[in-house]
Enzyme design. Structure first.
Site, PDB file in Angstrom:
ATOM      1  CD  GLU A 105      -3.003   1.012   0.244  1.00  0.00           C
ATOM      2  OE1 GLU A 105      -2.340   1.700  -0.563  1.00  0.00           O
ATOM      3  OE2 GLU A 105      -4.202   1.209   0.451  1.00  0.00           O
ATOM      4  CG  ASP A 106      -1.042   4.870  -1.201  1.00  0.00           C
ATOM      5  OD1 ASP A 106      -1.698   4.218  -0.352  1.00  0.00           O
ATOM      6  OD2 ASP A 106      -1.574   5.702  -1.957  1.00  0.00           O
TER       7      ASP A 106
ATOM      8  CG  ASP B  78      -5.386   8.833   6.412  1.00  0.00           C
ATOM      9  OD1 ASP B  78      -4.896   9.407   7.385  1.00  0.00           O
ATOM     10  OD2 ASP B  78      -6.294   9.350   5.736  1.00  0.00           O
TER      11      ASP B  78
ATOM     12  CG  PHE C 176      -3.351  15.496   1.637  1.00  0.00           C
ATOM     13  CD1 PHE C 176      -4.196  14.407   1.783  1.00  0.00           C
ATOM     14  CD2 PHE C 176      -2.945  15.858   0.361  1.00  0.00           C
ATOM     15  CE1 PHE C 176      -4.629  13.692   0.678  1.00  0.00           C
ATOM     16  CE2 PHE C 176      -3.378  15.153  -0.747  1.00  0.00           C
ATOM     17  CZ  PHE C 176      -4.216  14.069  -0.586  1.00  0.00           C
ATOM     18  CB  VAL C 177       2.312  13.442   2.170  1.00  0.00           C
ATOM     19  CG1 VAL C 177       2.761  14.020   3.505  1.00  0.00           C
ATOM     20  CG2 VAL C 177       1.759  12.031   2.364  1.00  0.00           C
TER      21      VAL C 177
ATOM     22  CG  ASP D 178      -4.179  10.945  -5.876  1.00  0.00           C
ATOM     23  OD1 ASP D 178      -4.153  10.107  -4.952  1.00  0.00           O
ATOM     24  OD2 ASP D 178      -5.242  11.410  -6.331  1.00  0.00           O
TER      25      ASP D 178
ATOM     26  NE  ARG E 148      -2.548   8.495  -8.935  1.00  0.00           N
ATOM     27  CZ  ARG E 148      -3.253   8.160  -7.857  1.00  0.00           C
ATOM     28  NH1 ARG E 148      -2.637   7.758  -6.773  1.00  0.00           N
ATOM     29  NH2 ARG E 148      -4.567   8.245  -7.865  1.00  0.00           N
TER      30      ARG E 148
HETATM   31  P1  IMP Z   1      -7.351   4.927   4.773  1.00  0.00           P
HETATM   32  O1  IMP Z   1      -8.380   3.939   4.345  1.00  0.00           O
HETATM   33  O2  IMP Z   1      -7.972   6.117   5.468  1.00  0.00           O
HETATM   34  O3  IMP Z   1      -6.234   4.325   5.614  1.00  0.00           O
HETATM   35  O4  IMP Z   1      -6.750   5.581   3.487  1.00  0.00           O
HETATM   36  C1  IMP Z   1      -5.909   4.931   2.672  1.00  0.00           C
HETATM   37  C2  IMP Z   1      -5.859   5.608   1.317  1.00  0.00           C
HETATM   38  O5  IMP Z   1      -6.160   6.997   1.376  1.00  0.00           O
HETATM   39  C3  IMP Z   1      -4.460   5.525   0.792  1.00  0.00           C
HETATM   40  O6  IMP Z   1      -4.264   4.315   0.094  1.00  0.00           O
HETATM   41  C4  IMP Z   1      -4.375   6.748  -0.083  1.00  0.00           C
HETATM   42  O7  IMP Z   1      -4.840   6.432  -1.384  1.00  0.00           O
HETATM   43  C5  IMP Z   1      -5.284   7.756   0.556  1.00  0.00           C
HETATM   44  N1  IMP Z   1      -4.549   8.717   1.414  1.00  0.00           N
HETATM   45  C6  IMP Z   1      -4.527   8.767   2.766  1.00  0.00           C
HETATM   46  N2  IMP Z   1      -3.745   9.763   3.226  1.00  0.00           N
HETATM   47  C7  IMP Z   1      -3.234  10.369   2.116  1.00  0.00           C
HETATM   48  C8  IMP Z   1      -2.323  11.479   1.918  1.00  0.00           C
HETATM   49  O8  IMP Z   1      -1.791  12.124   2.840  1.00  0.00           O
HETATM   50  N3  IMP Z   1      -2.056  11.775   0.616  1.00  0.00           N
HETATM   51  C9  IMP Z   1      -2.578  11.112  -0.439  1.00  0.00           C
HETATM   52  N4  IMP Z   1      -3.426  10.071  -0.302  1.00  0.00           N
HETATM   53  C10 IMP Z   1      -3.753   9.705   0.971  1.00  0.00           C
HETATM   54 MG    MG Z   2      -4.240   3.828  -1.811  1.00  0.00          MG
END
Ligand code: IMP
Ligand code: MG
Length: 176
Positions: free
Chosen positions: A100-101, A104, A154-155, A161, A167
């Protein structure tokens, strides 16, 4: 919010990223000890990290790609995960490594882990995220491996992206 390239401050440089990705791959190489791995890359964000990471992995490896979405607005998680495209081969008895990237809120990670455990009896399941935004966590899930921790900003860059943009940046940046 609007983000322009010239507003971005570098958080992790290209060199820092290269070193850390290499280091993380060595840890994975030590863990899997030559056993076959099925790497499951979460599109689109993780693709840049995944292609860098797998080139340092030395075990037999197959790559799968799935697509999920969780973001309601450009910078805020919607609180629910949509499985946009989640076709996977038979993962029974396999060593599965989710790539995963960023973790969050953790909702996407939890969804993926639960999905795989509900559908397959895998040999092992590990979660490797490029970034870990620990302070934003809403569910109790933690990546087994990650390259960098970030605080609640937010990064963008290195696969991540803002509205589909940035990206391709070789570094991780945030708005000054
Ligand atoms: P989660 O389900 O809230 O953990 O979010 C995961 C997804 O949200 C990641 O795979 C990203 O695609 C996106 N995301 C969360 N934080 C960021 C950020 O700071 N920058 C860009 N995308 C983010
Ligand atoms: Mg993602």
């Amino acid at each position: 919010m609007e983000i322009k390239l010239e507003d971005l401050k570098v958080l992790f440089s290209k060199e820092q990223i290269e070193n850390k990705v290499h280091e993380t791959a060595q840890i994975l190489n030590d863990f899997y000890k030559g056993e076959e791995v099925i790497a499951v890359c979460a599109l689109k964000g993780a693709v840049v990290f995944a292609v860098d990471l797998v080139r340092h992995l030395n075990m037999p490896l197959k790559m799968e790609f799935i697509r999920l979405s969780s973001y309601g607005s450009s910078t805020q998680s919607s609180g629910k995960v949509n499985a946009v495209d989640i076709k996977l081969p038979d993962l029974n008895g396999k060593n599965v490594l989710i790539i995963e990237d960023i973790v969050d809120t953790g909702l996407t990670a939890k969804f993926l882990i639960d999905f795989i455990n509900m559908n397959f009896h895998v040999k092992s399941l590990k979660f490797c995220s490029f970034l870990d935004k620990k302070v934003a966590r809403k569910v109790d899930v933690h990546p087994d491996y990650y390259c960098f921790e970030v605080d609640d900003k937010f990064v963008v860059g290195y696969g991540l992206d803002y509205d589909g943009n940035f990206r391709n940046l070789p570094f991780i940046g945030y708005k000054k």
